[in-house]
Write an enzyme that holds these catalytic residues in place. Structure first.
Site, PDB file in Angstrom:
ATOM      1  N   THR A   1     -39.733  -1.021 -48.976  1.00 20.84           N
ATOM      2  CA  THR A   1     -40.696  -0.738 -50.046  1.00 20.84           C
ATOM      3  C   THR A   1     -41.945  -1.567 -49.824  1.00 20.84           C
ATOM      4  O   THR A   1     -41.874  -2.723 -49.392  1.00 20.84           O
ATOM      5  CB  THR A   1     -40.092  -1.019 -51.436  1.00 20.84           C
ATOM      6  OG1 THR A   1     -39.009  -0.114 -51.644  1.00 20.84           O
ATOM      7  CG2 THR A   1     -41.112  -0.799 -52.549  1.00 20.84           C
TER       8      THR A   1
ATOM      9  N   PHE B   1     -45.301  -3.161 -51.604  1.00 18.99           N
ATOM     10  CA  PHE B   1     -45.783  -3.604 -52.912  1.00 18.99           C
ATOM     11  C   PHE B   1     -47.257  -3.978 -52.789  1.00 18.99           C
ATOM     12  O   PHE B   1     -47.709  -4.363 -51.704  1.00 18.99           O
ATOM     13  CB  PHE B   1     -45.000  -4.840 -53.375  1.00 18.99           C
ATOM     14  CG  PHE B   1     -43.515  -4.596 -53.525  1.00 18.99           C
ATOM     15  CD1 PHE B   1     -42.967  -4.279 -54.756  1.00 18.99           C
ATOM     16  CD2 PHE B   1     -42.665  -4.672 -52.422  1.00 18.99           C
ATOM     17  CE1 PHE B   1     -41.609  -4.039 -54.894  1.00 18.99           C
ATOM     18  CE2 PHE B   1     -41.302  -4.437 -52.554  1.00 18.99           C
ATOM     19  CZ  PHE B   1     -40.776  -4.120 -53.800  1.00 18.99           C
TER      20      PHE B   1
END
Ligand SMILES: C=C(O[C@@H]1C=C(C(=O)O)C=C[C@H]1O)C(=O)O
Length: 373
Positions: free
Chosen positions: A273, A275
């Site tokens: 992921t 961010f």
């Protein structure tokens, strides 16, 4: 340091004596560094004055970490060494000014993990219940910076984050990537065979979809606001004997005292992921940067083509394109574009100027250092 040239002793007492002596030298040097950082704070205060002083400098920190990795000769690995310096800088910055960092909470989320990876451990944590609250907390000045998830390699974009940029004046000041491992967790007093409901964030449920279809086809999947919240709910349910499982990561597992029924259940082992760090500052070039734009395109044939053509002609490397419906007109679109370079670079500036002629709105969401760790 002169000691590194000396022959390494080969008995335990001598080795430990050497380590003690090196430690005391490292300690003196770290404190010398910290004193310099304190002095930097004084200079910043004198130069910039009052409320507007910018203590955290992402471009400088990225350069320090990149240099650490470049000059590293081992035996410690580059990343390991950079992590140590990451924490040294975090402590130095906290001496200048403690940073309050808002992130998508509760405690134990992957977003908190990302915040710690990016800023180091010497921050004040401010967990928020939703992505737009992270934005508001930074906008109001209650937090210095915010951390929000923006895209996952398995599941794609996080719409709430992209949509939050429409009405926000916050800038992207950095990015951080985190490998995401999910586990199926239950309260220790629960028999996993009794589990009827599995709680997690909708993204995490999606990242484990094939695994759940295969091993838990009859369990009901329930989306909640975060996987840490799912872990909290599973722990709470366990206390009243209800068999609820959660899908969450290591930090949430420890924080809520859960047991792992199955580990690393994500469908793709490279599940990562990305961010974003949001704040109130324009970050100067670090030498290796990325830029994110929000573009409202006119709703006419060839509109997207004309936007993309500008990148191609100026040789600017586009790394991402996302489309979201515009809320202003029924079939209008907003494009989110990431590209390599800083908005102050000549070629990037030329592209942005041309986009401004061709689109109804171009908002530079920020130029920021490419993730180092
Ligand atoms: C010391 C400074 O302030 C902060 C601390 C840094 C460090 O410890 O190296 C680097 C950048 C800033 O976030 C600086 O601006 O140089």
């Amino acid at each position: 340091m002169s000691n590194s040239k000396q022959a390494v002793p080969d008995t335990l007492p001598l080795l430990r004596e050497r380590i003690d002596s090196i430690d005391s030298q490292i300690q003196i040097l770290i404190n010398e560094r910290a004193s310099c950082a304190q002095k930097v704070a004084e200079v910043k205060l004198a130069e910039q004055g009052g409320e507007s002083v910018v203590f955290y400098r992402p471009e400088r920190e990225a350069q320090v970490l990149r240099r650490v990795m470049e000059r590293n000769e081992g035996p410690l690995g580059n990343e390991e060494m950079a992590k140590i310096f990451r924490q040294v800088m975090s402590s130095c910055l906290a001496l200048e000014k403690p940073m309050r960092i808002a992130f998508l909470g509760p405690e134990g989320t992957f977003t908190q993990q990302a915040a710690l990876k990016h800023f180091g451990k010497s921050i004040v944590s401010a967990p928020m219940a939703a992505i737009d609250e992270v934005f508001r907390e930074v906008e109001s000045g209650a937090a210095n910076y915010g951390v929000v998830p923006v895209e996952n390699s398995t599941e794609g974009v996080v719409n709430h984050t992209l949509d939050s940029f429409r009405d926000s004046r916050l800038k992207i000041c950095g990015e951080v990537e985190e490998r995401i491992h999910h586990h199926l967790l239950v309260s220790p007093n629960i028999n996993s065979e009794d589990v009827t409901h599995i709680y997690s964030h909708q993204q995490s449920l999606a990242q484990c979809r094939a695994w759940l279809d295969r091993y838990w086809p009859h369990a009901e999947r329930i989306a909640v606001s975060s996987n840490a919240e799912a872990a909290r709910l599973a722990a709470e349910a366990g206390r009243s004997g209800r068999a609820i499982a959660a899908i969450a990561g290591e930090v949430a597992c420890e924080l809520y005292g859960l047991l792992k029924v199955s580990s690393n259940i994500e469908d793709r082992p490279d599940n990562t992921t990305r961010f974003l760090i949001v704040g109130n500052q324009d970050v100067p070039p670090s030498g290796k940067d990325k830029t994110s734009l929000l573009i409202s395109a006119k709703n006419e044939p060839g509109a997207l083509y004309r936007l993309l053509e500008a990148f191609e002609r100026h040789g600017v490397d586009m790394t991402r394109l996302e489309t979201r419906p515009s809320l202003m007109s029924r079939w209008g679109y907003i494009f989110y574009i990431d590209f390599v370079g800083h908005y102050l670079d000549e070629d990037c500036r030329a592209v942005i100027d041309e986009l401004r002629e061709r689109a109804s709105e171009v908002k530079v969401l920020g130029s920021y250092p490419v993730a180092v760790l």
